[in-house]
Scaffold this motif. Structure first.
Motif, PDB file in Angstrom:
ATOM      1  N   GLY A 294       0.781  -1.224   0.000  1.00  0.00           N
ATOM      2  CA  GLY A 294       0.000   0.000   0.000  1.00  0.00           C
ATOM      3  C   GLY A 294       0.812   1.273   0.000  1.00  0.00           C
ATOM      4  O   GLY A 294       0.257   2.366  -0.181  1.00  0.00           O
ATOM      5  N   ALA A 295       2.116   1.174   0.210  1.00  0.00           N
ATOM      6  CA  ALA A 295       2.998   2.350   0.222  1.00  0.00           C
ATOM      7  C   ALA A 295       3.725   2.474  -1.108  1.00  0.00           C
ATOM      8  O   ALA A 295       3.875   1.485  -1.847  1.00  0.00           O
ATOM      9  CB  ALA A 295       4.005   2.251   1.355  1.00  0.00           C
ATOM     10  N   LEU A 296       4.164   3.691  -1.414  1.00  0.00           N
ATOM     11  CA  LEU A 296       4.949   3.933  -2.622  1.00  0.00           C
ATOM     12  C   LEU A 296       6.408   4.076  -2.218  1.00  0.00           C
ATOM     13  O   LEU A 296       6.761   4.969  -1.440  1.00  0.00           O
ATOM     14  CB  LEU A 296       4.473   5.192  -3.334  1.00  0.00           C
ATOM     15  CG  LEU A 296       5.121   5.477  -4.699  1.00  0.00           C
ATOM     16  CD1 LEU A 296       4.742   4.398  -5.709  1.00  0.00           C
ATOM     17  CD2 LEU A 296       4.702   6.859  -5.210  1.00  0.00           C
ATOM     18  N   ILE A 297       7.258   3.206  -2.743  1.00  0.00           N
ATOM     19  CA  ILE A 297       8.659   3.166  -2.329  1.00  0.00           C
ATOM     20  C   ILE A 297       9.592   3.276  -3.528  1.00  0.00           C
ATOM     21  O   ILE A 297       9.187   3.058  -4.672  1.00  0.00           O
ATOM     22  CB  ILE A 297       8.981   1.869  -1.551  1.00  0.00           C
ATOM     23  CG1 ILE A 297       8.848   0.655  -2.481  1.00  0.00           C
ATOM     24  CG2 ILE A 297       8.077   1.741  -0.320  1.00  0.00           C
ATOM     25  CD1 ILE A 297       9.369  -0.643  -1.876  1.00  0.00           C
ATOM     26  N   VAL A 298      10.856   3.598  -3.235  1.00  0.00           N
ATOM     27  CA  VAL A 298      11.931   3.570  -4.234  1.00  0.00           C
ATOM     28  C   VAL A 298      13.046   2.720  -3.664  1.00  0.00           C
ATOM     29  O   VAL A 298      13.576   3.023  -2.583  1.00  0.00           O
ATOM     30  CB  VAL A 298      12.455   4.984  -4.561  1.00  0.00           C
ATOM     31  CG1 VAL A 298      13.638   4.897  -5.529  1.00  0.00           C
ATOM     32  CG2 VAL A 298      11.357   5.862  -5.145  1.00  0.00           C
ATOM     33  N   VAL A 315       5.329   7.742  -0.112  1.00  0.00           N
ATOM     34  CA  VAL A 315       3.981   7.921   0.441  1.00  0.00           C
ATOM     35  C   VAL A 315       3.642   6.665   1.228  1.00  0.00           C
ATOM     36  O   VAL A 315       3.845   5.540   0.743  1.00  0.00           O
ATOM     37  CB  VAL A 315       2.935   8.125  -0.683  1.00  0.00           C
ATOM     38  CG1 VAL A 315       1.550   8.392  -0.082  1.00  0.00           C
ATOM     39  CG2 VAL A 315       3.337   9.273  -1.599  1.00  0.00           C
ATOM     40  N   ASN A 316       3.144   6.842   2.471  1.00  0.00           N
ATOM     41  CA  ASN A 316       2.819   5.665   3.266  1.00  0.00           C
ATOM     42  C   ASN A 316       1.476   5.071   2.865  1.00  0.00           C
ATOM     43  O   ASN A 316       0.783   5.585   1.977  1.00  0.00           O
ATOM     44  CB  ASN A 316       2.885   5.982   4.769  1.00  0.00           C
ATOM     45  CG  ASN A 316       1.792   6.936   5.231  1.00  0.00           C
ATOM     46  OD1 ASN A 316       0.757   7.105   4.577  1.00  0.00           O
ATOM     47  ND2 ASN A 316       2.023   7.570   6.372  1.00  0.00           N
ATOM     48  N   SER A 317       1.091   3.994   3.512  1.00  0.00           N
ATOM     49  CA  SER A 317      -0.122   3.271   3.116  1.00  0.00           C
ATOM     50  C   SER A 317      -1.384   4.087   3.330  1.00  0.00           C
ATOM     51  O   SER A 317      -2.434   3.759   2.755  1.00  0.00           O
ATOM     52  CB  SER A 317      -0.219   1.956   3.896  1.00  0.00           C
ATOM     53  OG  SER A 317      -0.236   2.208   5.302  1.00  0.00           O
ATOM     54  N   GLU A 318      -1.314   5.145   4.137  1.00  0.00           N
ATOM     55  CA  GLU A 318      -2.474   6.008   4.363  1.00  0.00           C
ATOM     56  C   GLU A 318      -2.463   7.234   3.453  1.00  0.00           C
ATOM     57  O   GLU A 318      -3.324   8.097   3.547  1.00  0.00           O
ATOM     58  CB  GLU A 318      -2.525   6.445   5.830  1.00  0.00           C
ATOM     59  CG  GLU A 318      -2.761   5.276   6.786  1.00  0.00           C
ATOM     60  CD  GLU A 318      -2.893   5.727   8.224  1.00  0.00           C
ATOM     61  OE1 GLU A 318      -2.616   6.910   8.504  1.00  0.00           O
ATOM     62  OE2 GLU A 318      -3.284   4.894   9.061  1.00  0.00           O
ATOM     63  N   GLY A 319      -1.445   7.343   2.608  1.00  0.00           N
ATOM     64  CA  GLY A 319      -1.393   8.445   1.658  1.00  0.00           C
ATOM     65  C   GLY A 319      -0.641   9.672   2.140  1.00  0.00           C
ATOM     66  O   GLY A 319      -0.615  10.691   1.441  1.00  0.00           O
TER      67      GLY A 319
END
Length: 592
Positions: A294-298, A315-319
């Protein structure tokens, strides 16, 4: 060109003339000042390369150097060490040159750069404490040192004003005062211009909110949701955020100004937030960012890593966005608005992994080269027990309280010093307050900057506020005394002297040698990001001047030529000492 660079050039040329590679001619300050002022150990490596004896190489190089009038003597020691002592005439000429230099011999970069220094980094709603001290003091000094070297330097405080602590504060205030207009679900404003709370309220709310969130998962969830709503632009929350920031910044400015610390930019994480959507779209569009739970990672790990380097979270899983995203966006913002050649981050050791991750991500995305992003870690300021400095009750000491304690110690030391000088006219109340303030700041700053940046140190107020030893007050006193000699002689301490300096005794020579080493001290401090090298130079210079003044008659010297020579030496010493102290962020009073 510094004295070591100049001598290295001469010795390198001598190696070449003697039939060896010039690269062996590096010169350094002598390990044995009783034998010589400088030395070159290159004959050992040159002999190995040539398949001959080091002594033979050293003899051939020394033979060339002995024809150079720069040197009073060129001797050999051990298997092939070349010892160098400057001719007095050459040393006198160097002192005259730096006396005429506005920078008093400080090093200047051949290729100036534009540099951003990120230092300070306090969080909104939290008062400054001693843990913020080193970043502020080291960052301010590095800014001054690099500017003196000719670089264009931009100092940025980089406020922590957009993370979870803001959601904790907003939710805490809503629990306490739900009737406020900011919390109405559909409220769009306008909202009151005056903040609904005071700075004191803000500073007490934060620890309460933080503790509540740690103790209660439901309370922590409220804070996370408030953070997300703030970042999404909820009007009432944005209005409260503005109040929180304004209250905090006013207090932060006062505390930093008390330390003589200034910033060119008062930007924070929130200033980078508008760039986040663009950043996310760019990294996703180039498949550099990916979804994970659910998170956006690099991902920034490399096959050559010998340790785990986790991915950064955009961005974490809660946005909501966190420090990785705002720091990466800040790099982009600085690149666009300032176009720096490099960025320096004066942040403590504990953030090493964070910056490694962010720097790798910036390089991977092509936003900024990793080797142009430097994390400059520092050690901790500790109490007598060797642990991070605390109050007697075990809490974190506020910076304003430390400053107040140091002011009291400075006032007591100054009163004690004056009582020992019978007949001295004391300054009036206003001047005394100014002197106390400068002595207090010098106490704090020199205590910190006299230690290597990467080392921990113990802050001992009694020792560091003394007018004797390696302390800020000692250096202030040395500067005031040097300038008082010039004043009594009717000279302007801020201008080059009319007389010519001539070396007549060992004390003159030792002080002159200390003066000409300033260029090397500032070069090393700038290039290695180590302000303590300037602090060390200032201390040695003060010691050499004290020895000179104790041994040589100055004001009451009957021989006018000798008097003029000694006044010339005192003048350049006073000016260079003040210059060095200014690079440390220390202002010198007219008298003490």
């Amino acid at each position: 060109m510094t004295i070591l660079a100049s001598l290295t050039q001469k010795v390198s040329e001598a190696f070449a003339v003697a039939g060896h590679e010039a690269r062996f001619g590096e010169v350094r300050v002598s390990d044995r000042p009783d034998l010589a002022q400088f030395q070159c150990n290159g004959a050992l490596a040159a002999a190995k390369a040539a398949g001959t004896s080091p002594r033979a190489v050293a003899e051939s190089v020394a033979g060339v150097l002995r024809t150079d009038p720069t040197f009073a003597s060129v001797t050999l020691a051990g298997p092939g060490f070349i010892n160098l002592t400057l001719a007095d005439a050459h040393l006198e000429a160097m002192v005259a040159a730096l006396a005429a230099d506005a920078g008093l011999g400080a090093w200047r970069a051949a290729e100036p750069e534009t540099i951003v220094i990120d230092y300070g980094g306090p969080n909104v709603a939290k008062p400054l404490h001693v843990g913020h001290l080193r970043s502020a003091i080291i960052g301010e000094s590095l800014k001054r040192i690099l500017r003196a070297a000719g670089h264009r330097v931009v100092g940025d405080i980089h406020l922590g004003d957009w993370g979870l602590q803001m959601g904790q504060l907003i939710s805490e205030l809503e629990i306490r005062r739900p009737e406020l207009a900011y919390f109405a679900p559909e409220a769009t404003g306008p909202f009151p211009e005056a903040p609904p709370i005071s700075l004191v309220d803000l500073e007490t709310m934060y620890p309460a909110a933080s503790a509540a969130c740690k103790a209660d998962p439901a309370r922590a969830d409220l804070a996370r949701k408030a953070t997300k709503a703030l970042q999404d632009g909820r009007p009432g929350y944005r209005a409260l955020w503005r109040h929180f920031v304004d209250l905090s910044v006013a207090a932060l400015r006062a505390d930093y100004e008390a330390l003589g610390v200034t910033f060119d930019l008062w930007k924070g994480e929130a200033d980078a937030d508008p760039l986040i959507p663009e950043l996310v779209a760019d990294l996703e569009g180039r498949a550099l960012a990916e979804r994970s739970d659910g998170a956006l990672i690099v991902r920034v790990a490399r096959g050559t890593d010998r340790k785990e380097v986790p991915p950064i979270m955009l961005v974490n899983s809660e946005g909501a966005v966190g420090y990785h995203a705002t720091d990466l966006a800040t790099i982009v913002d600085r690149r666009r608005s300032i176009a720096p050649d490099r960025m320096l981050y004066v942040v403590d050791n504990r953030q090493a992994l964070h910056f490694e991750q962010v720097f790798r991500a910036a390089d991977l995305a092509g936003y900024f080269a990793e080797d142009r992003l430097e994390h400059l870690p520092f050690g901790t300021m500790n109490g007598a027990d060797g642990r991070p400095f605390k109050t007697r009750e075990g809490g974190v000491l506020r910076l304003r309280d430390l400053i107040d304690q140091t002011r009291a110690a400075a006032a007591a030391r100054i009163a004690e010093s004056r009582s020992e000088r019978e007949g001295a006219q004391a300054p009036d109340e206003a001047e005394t307050a100014s002197i106390v303030e400068r002595v207090a700041v010098a106490t704090i700053k020199f205590a910190d900057l006299s230690n290597p940046r990467v080392s921990d140190y113990i802050f001992d107020l009694d020792r560091f506020s003394s007018f004797e030893g390696k302390t800020g007050p000692y250096l202030l006193y040395a500067s005031v005394r040097a300038r008082s000699i010039l004043t009594r002689a009717g000279m302007n301490s801020g201008e080059p002297p009319a007389g010519e300096f001539r070396i007549e005794a060992a004390e003159d020579r030792d002080l002159a040698l200390a003066l000409v080493l300033y260029g090397e001290a500032t070069r090393q401090a700038a290039n290695r990001r180590l302000p303590h090298l300037v602090a060390e130079h200032a201390f040695v210079l003060a010691q050499k001047f004290s020895t000179f003044y104790a041994a040589r008659r100055v004001l009451d010297e009957a021989d006018l030529r000798l008097r003029a020579s000694r006044l010339a030496l005192a003048s350049v010493t006073a000016r260079q000492l003040d210059h060095a102290l200014s690079l440390l962020g220390i202002d010198v009073p007219e008298r003490m």
